[in-house]
Design an enzyme around this catalytic site. Sequence first.
Site, PDB file in Angstrom:
ATOM      1  CE  LYS A 120      -3.687   0.888   4.810  1.00  0.00           C
ATOM      2  NZ  LYS A 120      -3.426   0.428   3.429  1.00  0.00           N
TER       3      LYS A 120
ATOM      4  CB  SER B  93      -0.930   0.004   1.221  1.00  0.00           C
ATOM      5  OG  SER B  93      -0.196  -0.020   2.420  1.00  0.00           O
TER       6      SER B  93
END
Length: 849
Positions: free
Chosen positions: A783, A740
């Site tokens: 996140k 990511s």
Amino acid sequence: MSSNSGIQIPSRLPLLCTHDGVLLPGSTMRISVDTARNMQLVKSRLLKGTSLKSTIIGVIPNTRDPEHDSDELPSLHSIGTAGLAVQVVGSNWPKPHYTLLITGLCRFRMTKLLREKPFLVAEVEQLDKLEQYTEGDQADGELGELSQRFYQAAVQLVGMLDMSVPVVAKLRRLLDSLPKETLPDVLASMIRTSNKEKLQVLDAVDLEERFKKALPLLTRQIEGLKLLQKTRKLRPDDDKRVLAIRKGGVFPGRQFSLDEEGEDEDGDDTAVLEKKVKAAAMPEAALRVCLKELKRLKKMPESMPEYALTRNYLEMMVELPWSKSSKDCLDIRAARVLLDNDHYAMEKLKRRVLEYLAVRQLKSTLKGPILCFVGPPGVGKTSVGRSIARTLGREFHRIALGGVCDQSDIRGHRRTYVGSMPGRIINGLKTVGVNNPVFLLDEVDKLGKSLQGDPAAALLEVLDPEQNHSFTDHYLNVPFDLSQVLFIATANTTATIPPALLDRMEVLQVPGYTQEEKVEIAHRHLIPHQLEQHGLTPQQLQIPQDTTKDIISKYTREAGVRSLERKIGAICRAVAVKVAEGHKVSRAESPAEQHRVCREPMLRNDQTYKNKEEGSGITAPPEMPIVIDPIALKDILGPPVFEMEVSERLTLPGVAIGLAWTPMGGEIMFVEASRMEGEGQLTLTGQLGDVMKESAHLAISWLRSNAKTYLLTNGSADPLEGTDIHLHFPAGAVTKDGPSAGVTIVTCLASLLSGRLVRSDVAMTGEITLRGLVLPVGGIKDKVLAAHRASLKRVIIPKRNEKDLEEIPPHVRADLDFVFASTLDEVLNAAFDGGFPMAVSHPQVVSKL
């Protein structure tokens, strides 16, 4: 020793004084020797003697306390027993002593004491004739009647014992073979009698008197055994009990314990155990096994080691809740209120519990679901499991699986092993007493694996709805139905859970809390709980919401609320000190001073406090309630631990902010890059995993292939020509891996090569490909919450992750500007102010197929 008149003992015998018993003819006893005279007798006579005559000694009862024994000669009893020393054993612990095994031969009368030191020697007269024990002459008259009554009483006593024991059977044969004249001495030494009563039997030189002394003792023992049997309500075929007799012979040193088993314990009765087995409502297979084991138990002597193992097994079987279950509380409204009162947020978990209740109302035979709560520490996974049990009205049992590395903890041990016991599942069912509890399998992701097996593999049977209706524990070895048990597993991550085990569970993600949720949780649950724990009231301490927000943002950075609760506890302790000090007002203080309002700060530094103490010697009570403001918060907790350094760190090109997921929740992650003269090499630091290293190489390759498009050439075809690039991911002690960070690395390198600054309020996440596409990643909610905690304003996420925003609270979505990117062009345009310039635009090519 032989003569024409028969067997005779020596006329002079060394004397052994005994304190702890009376030796009777025909019996054997162990005598401990530790006094000076007796020790000298053993050393000089028994250990050094070589003839049979040297092993014959006289045993005289001594009534003096051995603790106060001295060199002075005690008053000796006139009648003693001549005995044969069969065995002598010496020992030095805890002090030097000997243990003698002596068999009584006959009575003697001491006529004259010949010597006192080093040991006693006396002239004796033999009273019993040894040959009468072998002739077996039958007496007539009253003596014959007495001996016959005594013999019948002895047979009655032995008949009340368990004849299957070899020692009891040997005693029964002994009664038939021994002359009746020896029975009073032998039986009196075996049954429970006092030394005084035995001394009376010893003094009875006349045989008729001896029978009269011993017969009441035997009758009393028989009546005591009858009363014991009547009290315990034994069955006729079970009323014969094994008595404590030394194996291999009948020794008075280990007496019959006829009244030692007088405890009225129904659990020791096989008849009661059989009733419990039949009343346990077991399945047919389990009942058949229990009845078989019970039949073996009845035929088994209690002295066998397997007796206790079989009994423990049967007791475990009858204690299990084969058909006992608790009634579920199916009121959905009450359940919703209870869950809302216990926990704030966690809407997905609450909805799943209410769905189970609704289906349970419609179908009563619903199998228990197998749920797995996955989330960071401190978000309430364990406590919500306890609340679910309270909502359903079920029993709750927690099984900690962290560090378990033996499959026997789950399935139990086989009964062939010493110390075998059932596994934790069966033990938990025995503890709660019902077959439909809520089982919390805590930390299922931290199971170990060793030579003793894999407990995760053993859980496959437990957590499979198609198999756990016939779960077989190794100890029970019969199936047990676990289908009504509601299993709830907790884990911090699914990465360490075996795929086969994860497939059997319904995974429910429990994300971290937002700042607003933490504030609500603190004021609804944490602060009242800490006030109660520290003996404070809301009238003494108040923590405003602004102070709570400061604690959350400046002193804790976590997904859960454990650190927040600890900080609130520290505040309560500091306030408790001030309140306790305020109760101690000096008696010299005037009433006017007592009523004066003290407006000093709640906590002062040490110097101010010291000066005030030296000046007045009085501790004034603080004004109530004590309100924690930012100044007091800093005094208590110290300077802030976490600072918002986002804008300060993005003051140079080559820095970008990424978003990472950890088992502790989401985190922001800085990526830094620098360039220097070199040979075009790429250096990566920060404890990176293989996947993240590959993402860095992907980013470099994509930028090099598109350098002309984004004006990154600087006069040459390759932007890395003559240049080395160093990529660093701060917090170098923390291991990092995952795809990511791809878009963050591209943005960081584009900023470095172009010399432009990345916006300081932008964070991003996404996987990249060599063609410049942005692929979806996981952990979007964690996140995004991390970006929100860091006060960022724009978040760049992959286009295909747009659906994950539905799980994010509305107020968080309102505070953030989301950019959904499908290509790296869109990422770069959103990350830089005014977009990222391009030399030419790629024309769209239409396929002609």
